[in-house]
Enzyme design. Sequence first.
Site, short mmCIF file in Angstrom:
data_model
loop_
_atom_site.label_atom_id
_atom_site.label_comp_id
_atom_site.label_asym_id
_atom_site.label_seq_id
_atom_site.Cartn_x
_atom_site.Cartn_y
_atom_site.Cartn_z
N LYS A 126 31.52 65.52 34.16
CA LYS A 126 31.30 65.40 32.72
C LYS A 126 29.80 65.56 32.47
O LYS A 126 29.00 65.29 33.36
CB LYS A 126 31.75 64.02 32.23
CG LYS A 126 32.01 63.96 30.74
CD LYS A 126 33.38 64.47 30.35
CE LYS A 126 33.53 64.62 28.86
NZ LYS A 126 34.91 64.97 28.47
N ASP A 166 33.71 69.03 24.31
CA ASP A 166 34.12 67.64 24.05
C ASP A 166 33.54 67.32 22.67
O ASP A 166 33.27 68.25 21.90
CB ASP A 166 33.58 66.70 25.16
CG ASP A 166 34.15 65.28 25.07
OD1 ASP A 166 35.31 65.10 25.47
OD2 ASP A 166 33.47 64.36 24.58
P1 NDP Z 1 35.19 66.53 17.90
O1 NDP Z 1 33.72 66.47 17.97
O2 NDP Z 1 35.85 67.80 17.54
O3 NDP Z 1 35.73 65.40 16.90
C1 NDP Z 1 35.42 64.06 17.08
C2 NDP Z 1 36.01 63.26 15.94
O4 NDP Z 1 35.85 61.86 16.23
C3 NDP Z 1 35.28 63.48 14.62
O5 NDP Z 1 36.16 63.30 13.56
C4 NDP Z 1 34.22 62.39 14.64
O6 NDP Z 1 33.74 62.00 13.35
C5 NDP Z 1 35.00 61.25 15.26
N1 NDP Z 1 34.07 60.34 15.92
C6 NDP Z 1 33.22 60.62 16.94
N2 NDP Z 1 32.51 59.54 17.28
C7 NDP Z 1 32.92 58.56 16.44
C8 NDP Z 1 32.56 57.20 16.29
N3 NDP Z 1 31.63 56.62 17.08
N4 NDP Z 1 33.20 56.48 15.34
C9 NDP Z 1 34.16 57.05 14.55
N5 NDP Z 1 34.53 58.34 14.65
C10 NDP Z 1 33.92 59.06 15.58
O7 NDP Z 1 35.70 66.00 19.33
P2 NDP Z 1 37.14 66.19 20.01
O8 NDP Z 1 38.20 66.19 18.98
O9 NDP Z 1 37.03 67.32 20.95
O10 NDP Z 1 37.24 64.87 20.90
C11 NDP Z 1 37.82 63.66 20.41
C12 NDP Z 1 38.18 62.77 21.57
O11 NDP Z 1 39.12 63.44 22.42
C13 NDP Z 1 37.02 62.36 22.51
O12 NDP Z 1 37.27 61.06 23.00
C14 NDP Z 1 37.13 63.36 23.63
O13 NDP Z 1 36.52 62.89 24.83
C15 NDP Z 1 38.63 63.46 23.77
N6 NDP Z 1 39.13 64.66 24.44
C16 NDP Z 1 38.83 65.91 23.97
C17 NDP Z 1 39.33 67.03 24.60
C18 NDP Z 1 39.14 68.39 24.07
O14 NDP Z 1 39.78 69.33 24.59
N7 NDP Z 1 38.33 68.60 23.04
C19 NDP Z 1 40.11 66.91 25.85
C20 NDP Z 1 40.45 65.54 26.21
C21 NDP Z 1 39.95 64.47 25.53
P3 NDP Z 1 32.26 62.45 12.90
O15 NDP Z 1 32.34 63.92 12.66
O16 NDP Z 1 31.97 61.65 11.68
O17 NDP Z 1 31.33 62.10 14.05
#
Ligand code: NDP
Length: 447
Positions: A126, A166
């Site tokens: 990571k 991510d």
């Molecule tokens: P994105 O950046 O596309 O989206 C993240 C989302 O989570 C946004 O809506 C963001 O809101 C919100 N968010 C992030 N940090 C916080 C916080 N501290 N408090 C509240 N909301 C928060 O990321 P992904 O959708 O790719 O990833 C989401 C999760 O899924 C993560 O945990 C990631 O590790 C996991 N994941 C992702 C994969 C992938 O293929 N993308 C694979 C496996 C797991 P805002 O815009 O306001 O920050």
Amino acid sequence: MNNYAQRVYEDLQQELPWQQEFLQSVFEVFDSLSPLLDRDGRYEKHRILERITIPERIIIFQVPWVDDKENIQINRGYRVQFNSAIGPYKGGLRFHPSVNLSILKFLGFEQIFKNSLTTLPMGGGKGGSNFDPKGKSDVEIMRFCQNFMRELQSHIGPDTDVPAGDIGVGGREIGYLFGMYKKIVNAHQSVLTGKSLNFGGSLIRPEATGYGNVYFATEMLKTRKEDFENRRVMISGSGNVAQFTAQKIISEGGKVITMSDSGGSILCKDGLTPEKIEFIMNLKNINRGRISEVAKHFSDVEFFAGQKPWQLTETAVALPSATQNELDLNDAKALVKNGCVCVSEGANMPSTPDAVQYFLENQVLFGPGKAANAGGVATSGLEMTQNAMRIGWGALEVDTRLRDIMRSIHIISKNTAEEFGSGDNYVLGANIAGFRKVADAMIDLGV
Ligand code: NDP
């Protein structure tokens, strides 16, 4: 906890007291491994727990870049190459101001077992930066990505380490990162996944984590003769994972009643329509807007500033898809009280340990992230295969393979839990099944 696991955990606690997220993920895995460690002394003899909790390599570097006002900005870049026993390091890059070594080590540690569960040959890694993409211009994002890759490139490669996206790293960032890598090495190699279709990406990769989580939850529900038809579903987040989770839930007949971002949550009691999901995708992916704006456009959508979805109303299913530790014990209690029968983690470690315990004690079907969201990295593995073969599979072919992989992760997690007399404790099953393959490979490979 098994004595050996307890000893190794306490040593880590003493050595790294500030790495809270990492310690939390180690504790959860070690706790699940106890029945295996009690039964099989080989892992202690080969000191597997000590070796599997120390990354094989950590790279930390500075990323200087120039913003639009010609000021010099400096961020930290990281790559944690955790374990390569079963394949090249594989895992995403996260760009978020909260990024530090503890968070990347927890994510890299989880990734080892997740990748093992997919059955594909991928080790765990990571990386990322404390760079905040919010509010930056496209050109600033490009300059940052180029300077990040200038340093990272010498540590990665198609047979060494293959990063992906991510939080904060989507298609746009992967494009800029790949563009710089290609220039430096003068080769079009499969060194990143999540690429655009224009230059070597796979169909269904953007959808894969969200779709995969729905497939995993579907398998869990099936064991109790239930499905998503007309069921209310809460999703948190509104990024990549949340968007495609919502899309798939609707196509399975479910009602997506919430989504969120770091500013708050939206609630649509009758369920978001496909048109509203498309609006959210445009808002987030193109206009880079806030979820609150959805409530301004649609009269049947309410916005709750600063609130998470979990305590807003009744639901049958919860799919946390934003970030770590976003669902705590109070949220878990509210969910169970409000009729929730299934929680499946799209995000990594979104539920706190006491929330997980509460779900398990209350017979909630609980899919831990390392199993439930493994569809993303699995499809990244399929992207690498297509790149190596220099072909591109159709969407149906990739989706079918994804569904098969999620089914097999469900089966191995459930069967392993049953093997250790733990019913449908998917946490225990996924941890033991993921660990066993990597640990056995480490023994085979010698020290
Ligand atoms: P994105 O950046 O596309 O989206 C993240 C989302 O989570 C946004 O809506 C963001 O809101 C919100 N968010 C992030 N940090 C916080 C916080 N501290 N408090 C509240 N909301 C928060 O990321 P992904 O959708 O790719 O990833 C989401 C999760 O899924 C993560 O945990 C990631 O590790 C996991 N994941 C992702 C994969 C992938 O293929 N993308 C694979 C496996 C797991 P805002 O815009 O306001 O920050």
